[in-house]
Design an enzyme around this catalytic site. Structure first.
Site, PDB file in Angstrom:
ATOM      1  N   LYS A 107       0.813  -1.228   0.000  1.00  0.00           N
ATOM      2  CA  LYS A 107       0.000   0.000   0.000  1.00  0.00           C
ATOM      3  C   LYS A 107       0.837   1.265   0.000  1.00  0.00           C
ATOM      4  O   LYS A 107       0.526   2.231  -0.689  1.00  0.00           O
ATOM      5  CB  LYS A 107      -0.954  -0.020   1.195  1.00  0.00           C
ATOM      6  CG  LYS A 107      -0.230  -0.188   2.526  1.00  0.00           C
ATOM      7  CD  LYS A 107      -0.864  -1.177   3.454  1.00  0.00           C
ATOM      8  CE  LYS A 107       0.148  -1.575   4.515  1.00  0.00           C
ATOM      9  NZ  LYS A 107      -0.367  -2.214   5.654  1.00  0.00           N
ATOM     10  N   GLY A 189      -0.112  -9.286  18.069  1.00  0.00           N
ATOM     11  CA  GLY A 189       0.555  -9.320  16.764  1.00  0.00           C
ATOM     12  C   GLY A 189      -0.139  -8.483  15.707  1.00  0.00           C
ATOM     13  O   GLY A 189       0.199  -8.561  14.535  1.00  0.00           O
ATOM     14  N   LYS A 207      -4.094   3.877   2.324  1.00  0.00           N
ATOM     15  CA  LYS A 207      -5.205   3.095   1.755  1.00  0.00           C
ATOM     16  C   LYS A 207      -6.276   4.028   1.175  1.00  0.00           C
ATOM     17  O   LYS A 207      -6.860   3.735   0.128  1.00  0.00           O
ATOM     18  CB  LYS A 207      -5.777   2.171   2.831  1.00  0.00           C
ATOM     19  CG  LYS A 207      -4.760   1.093   3.240  1.00  0.00           C
ATOM     20  CD  LYS A 207      -5.154   0.394   4.527  1.00  0.00           C
ATOM     21  CE  LYS A 207      -4.165  -0.696   4.906  1.00  0.00           C
ATOM     22  NZ  LYS A 207      -4.356  -1.200   6.276  1.00  0.00           N
TER      23      LYS A 207
HETATM   24  N1  HSE Z   1      -0.989  -2.528   9.885  1.00  0.00           N
HETATM   25  C1  HSE Z   1      -2.116  -2.767   9.033  1.00  0.00           C
HETATM   26  C2  HSE Z   1      -3.383  -2.763   9.895  1.00  0.00           C
HETATM   27  C3  HSE Z   1      -1.958  -4.107   8.357  1.00  0.00           C
HETATM   28  O1  HSE Z   1      -3.304  -2.750  11.117  1.00  0.00           O
HETATM   29  O2  HSE Z   1      -4.468  -2.706   9.326  1.00  0.00           O
HETATM   30  C4  HSE Z   1      -2.818  -4.294   7.144  1.00  0.00           C
HETATM   31  O3  HSE Z   1      -2.584  -3.370   6.147  1.00  0.00           O
END
Ligand code: HSE
Length: 434
Positions: A107, A189, A207
């Site tokens: 992204k 995680g 995004k």
């Molecule tokens: N770090 C991003 C999130 C991962 O927490 O949505 C997915 O793009």
């Protein structure tokens, strides 16, 4: 039946790359039935082969040198799953120049260097697809480009970052402070070890830049999007939001007006009755309003090995359909058509309702002075709550909800209010979703 073979190479066998390899190996027969093609995972490039990934790679060429893959004339599709800017950019451009289709989940790269990469793809008559870059496993890009192709998009509201949504959910559900909820997200995680891009709103803005580019057919530079993260939100604000029947969400907003696009990412108060308020934990959702379809909502897992890999394989299958054409000519070009040149509306000129929370001394005249400044700036108060002080320093929280007001008027008023010696400097301003 003789299935035509499509040769696929993956660069990067981390979480997402592993998921893609797993699908291509484990769902091979299913994909054959559905596509009439043999999607053959020929090569994987990875620097660290020591890790056990629970994959049978006996039929796959496992190497460490990307050029060997990028220069292999048999490879039709390259999947880039290393992330980051470099060497991902160089690998993708080289693959496109060598006339290989590319699929990526990157992204940050698409939001910043997308324009350059689309150009290289077009010049070389190949495609660059990135369904997995927004909303993980949710088919939102395909949704906008195909399912809703007949529509002009009036508005898009997205919960696009799983980490921040998890943090805000836990702050609401368990009455946690931000730092404790963040720790929980890291333990689970969801958040990165350095979660700056998540909590600052940068990841959601990447995004949004991608969705806005598709929705407006105009390249939207990521750095033109107004961004605020969630680090200033306290347990106190969550409690206030709940008392108003609202939930705080980090929203990525796209609104189309005659004069241009209003694009922003910031924490937003949403009425509990709205569908977006119920999107909890690490889940993502995108609420899309098209001029013909009306309101739609896309919902699902926005990250993780299996959902992200599921989106990548959908791009692989789309590209593979080109190989069904007998004479070698593609029957469609999936390159994004960026023919429009839209204006972005500066944040100063946007109108919203606001939540303003101050910590003030509990003494006569405080409220009238604050409301006086708001009135001078043409900001009308719709309700006000003050809590009693339980702190030794005699500061109390005061929350004001406003009617619709201009961003620049609110900013001017805030600058003046925080200069009062009875107001602490760390106020919070949130927009209210309408
Ligand atoms: N770090 C991003 C999130 C991962 O927490 O949505 C997915 O793009």
């Amino acid at each position: 039946m003789d299935y035509r073979q499509v040769n696929i190479g993956i660069i990067g066998l981390g979480t997402v790359g592993t998921g893609v390899a797993r699908i291509l190996l484990e769902q091979k027969e299913l994909l054959k039935t559905r596509t009439s093609l043999d999607l053959n995972l020929k090569t994987i490039v990875e620097l660290d082969w020591s890790k056990d990934r629970d994959l049978d790679l006996s039929q796959v060429k496992c190497i460490t040198d990307a050029d060997t893959l990028l220069e292999d004339p048999e490879i039709n599709i390259v999947v880039e799953t290393i992330g980051g800017y470099e060497p991902a950019f160089s690998f993708i451009s080289k693959a496109l120049r060598n006339r290989k289709h590319v699929v990526t989940a990157n992204k940050a790269l698409i939001a910043t260097k997308g324009m350059e990469l689309y150009k290289i793809a077009r010049e070389n008559d190949v495609d660059l697809l990135f369904e997995a870059s927004v909303g993980g496993g949710i088919p939102i890009i395909k949704g906008l480009r195909e399912g809703l192709v007949a529509n002009r998009f009036k508005s898009i509201y997205g919960i696009l970052n799983g980490t921040t949504n998890y943090i805000l959910t836990k702050m609401h559900q368990n009455s946690l402070e931000f730092a404790d909820a963040l720790k929980g997200a890291q333990e689970k995680g969801f958040a990165e070890a350095d979660p700056t891009l998540d909590i600052s709103g940068g990841d959601a803005a990447h995004k949004l830049a991608i969705l806005s580019t598709i929705a407006s057919n105009s390249f939207i530079p990521f750095d033109k999007i107004y961004v605020e993260g969630i680090t200033g939100i306290t347990k106190l604000d969550i409690n206030f939001a709940q008392s108003f029947g609202m939930t705080i969400k980090l929203l990525a907003i796209y609104k189309r007006y005659e004069e241009g696009l209003d694009l922003r990412v910031h924490p937003t108060l949403i009425n509990d009755s709205h569908l977006l308020a119920a999107v909890s934990n690490e889940l993502n959702a995108i609420f899309v309003k098209g001029d013909f379809v009306g309101n739609t909502m896309f919902y699902g897992p926005g990250a993780g090995e299996r959902p992200t890999a599921s989106a990548i394989v959908s791009d692989i299958v789309d590209l593979s359909k080109d190989f069904m054409v007998q004479n070698g000519k593609k029957y469609s070009n999936r390159a994004i058509s960026l023919t429009q040149n839209v204006q972005l509306i500066p944040i100063e000129d946007i109108k919203s309702r606001f939540y303003l929370r101050f910590m003030t001394m509990d003494k006569p005249g405080v409220l009238s002075k604050i409301s006086g400044v708001l009135a001078e700036n043409n900001i009308s108060i719709s309700s006000m709550v003050q809590l009693e002080s339980h702190e030794k320093d005699n500061y109390v929280p005061i929350v004001l909800l406003t009617h619709e007001a201009l961003e620049k008027s609110v900013e001017q008023a805030l600058q003046k209010i925080v200069k009062f010696d009875f107001v602490k400097k760390d106020y919070l301003r949130l927009r209210i979703f309408e």
